[in-house]
Design an enzyme around this catalytic site. Sequence first.
Site, short mmCIF file in Angstrom:
data_model
loop_
_atom_site.label_atom_id
_atom_site.label_comp_id
_atom_site.label_asym_id
_atom_site.label_seq_id
_atom_site.Cartn_x
_atom_site.Cartn_y
_atom_site.Cartn_z
N ASN A 9 0.87 -1.17 -0.02
CA ASN A 9 -0.24 -0.10 0.12
C ASN A 9 1.12 1.15 0.21
OD1 ASN A 9 -1.68 1.96 0.33
ND2 ASN A 9 -2.31 1.27 2.65
N TRP A 10 1.17 1.76 -1.14
CA TRP A 10 1.89 3.02 -1.57
C TRP A 10 1.33 4.36 -0.76
CZ3 TRP A 10 3.86 2.24 -7.08
CH2 TRP A 10 4.61 1.13 -7.16
N LYS A 11 0.16 4.25 -0.20
CA LYS A 11 -0.44 5.41 0.30
C LYS A 11 -0.33 6.74 -0.52
CE LYS A 11 0.15 3.37 4.90
NZ LYS A 11 -0.21 3.37 6.24
N HIS A 95 -9.64 0.78 4.84
CA HIS A 95 -8.30 0.97 5.68
C HIS A 95 -8.68 1.85 6.64
CE1 HIS A 95 -4.25 2.26 6.53
NE2 HIS A 95 -3.95 1.23 5.77
N GLU A 97 -7.20 4.20 7.93
CA GLU A 97 -6.95 6.05 7.55
C GLU A 97 -8.26 6.35 6.80
OE1 GLU A 97 -2.90 5.38 5.59
OE2 GLU A 97 -2.17 4.74 7.41
N GLU A 167 -5.52 -5.58 10.48
CA GLU A 167 -4.49 -4.47 10.50
C GLU A 167 -4.92 -3.88 12.06
OE1 GLU A 167 -2.66 -3.20 6.81
OE2 GLU A 167 -4.34 -1.89 6.96
N GLY A 173 1.94 2.15 10.62
CA GLY A 173 2.99 3.24 10.58
C GLY A 173 3.66 3.64 11.94
N SER A 212 3.22 -2.48 10.37
CA SER A 212 4.66 -2.63 10.44
C SER A 212 5.33 -3.85 10.26
CB SER A 212 4.97 -2.00 11.99
OG SER A 212 4.57 -0.73 12.20
N GLY A 233 2.73 -1.06 4.34
CA GLY A 233 2.73 0.24 4.15
C GLY A 233 4.21 0.51 3.79
N GLY A 234 4.80 1.06 4.81
CA GLY A 234 6.53 1.72 4.83
C GLY A 234 7.17 1.12 4.16
C1 PEP Z 1 -0.99 -0.02 6.07
O1 PEP Z 1 -1.12 1.12 6.01
O2 PEP Z 1 -1.94 -0.90 5.39
C2 PEP Z 1 0.22 -0.61 6.85
C3 PEP Z 1 0.33 -1.81 7.11
O3 PEP Z 1 1.29 0.23 6.92
P1 PEP Z 1 2.58 0.20 7.63
O4 PEP Z 1 3.18 -1.17 7.12
O5 PEP Z 1 3.57 1.23 7.44
O6 PEP Z 1 2.35 -0.37 9.05
#
Ligand code: PEP
Length: 249
Positions: A9-11, A95, A97, A167, A173, A212, A233-234
């Site tokens: 997920n490049w957001k 999600h 967010e 999640e 994040g 994470s 994500g990251g």
């Molecule tokens: C996400 O936003 O779906 C996610 C898992 O982010 P991160 O890996 O950065 O925690």
Amino acid sequence: MRRTLIAGNWKMNGSLSSLETLINGIKEGLADVKNADMAVCPPAIYIPRVSELIGDASIGLGSQNICDQESGAFTGELAPSMLKEFNCNYAIIGHSERRSLYAESDELVARRFAMAVKSGITPLFCIGETLDEREAGVTQDVVSRQLDAVINTQGIEALAQCVIAYEPVWAIGTGKTASPEQAQAVHAFIRGKLAALNTSVADKVQILYGGSMNAANAAELLSQPDIDGGLIGGASLKAVDFLAIGKAA
Ligand code: PEP
């Protein structure tokens, strides 16, 4: 046997040139990922270019949103037919967010889910509790409520057509990953809840962990019996890290 899926997920990150470098880097290392399918979810404006660069490489493509309507006066939304024109086969739905920053309700999430399935796009259906909810001991109630929003409107069979992403919001994040035992416990609860309604749906549905996940912790998380992949994500923003997660599967 459920196949492992690692989805990035490049957001709202990157630029045309940095994301071109990223997708090309993923393509270059893909042959070393033997036991997982890989997918990326770019910002919407870059979907056409990423789709073109993916070409015939075996990388799934997802959007980060999908409208609950087919077309018309829905400013800022993305129609399923538009996503399909660029070969999107996944759409992230629910999600945290979107739920917390843009006030998306369980009902809206369920409507987006229904439209994705109707259009032949696989929802990456995100569920998970906040830190307050975990500390209050209501994690199972929260994920149940989020699942029920879809089950009660579309039936249990609809879940066979999605990928669930558990999640925990407190792990997204933050660098605080759920321990493999904490994650497995919730994944097993989710699968058990589905199995009580339909065992073949429960056996088939992939349940990804997100929060994470990175190259260092992926192998242990992915070795849990009910963890079928990751939503990343990251760590999906560097080809080498993203590929390392795929190789850990
Ligand atoms: C996400 O936003 O779906 C996610 C898992 O982010 P991160 O890996 O950065 O925690």
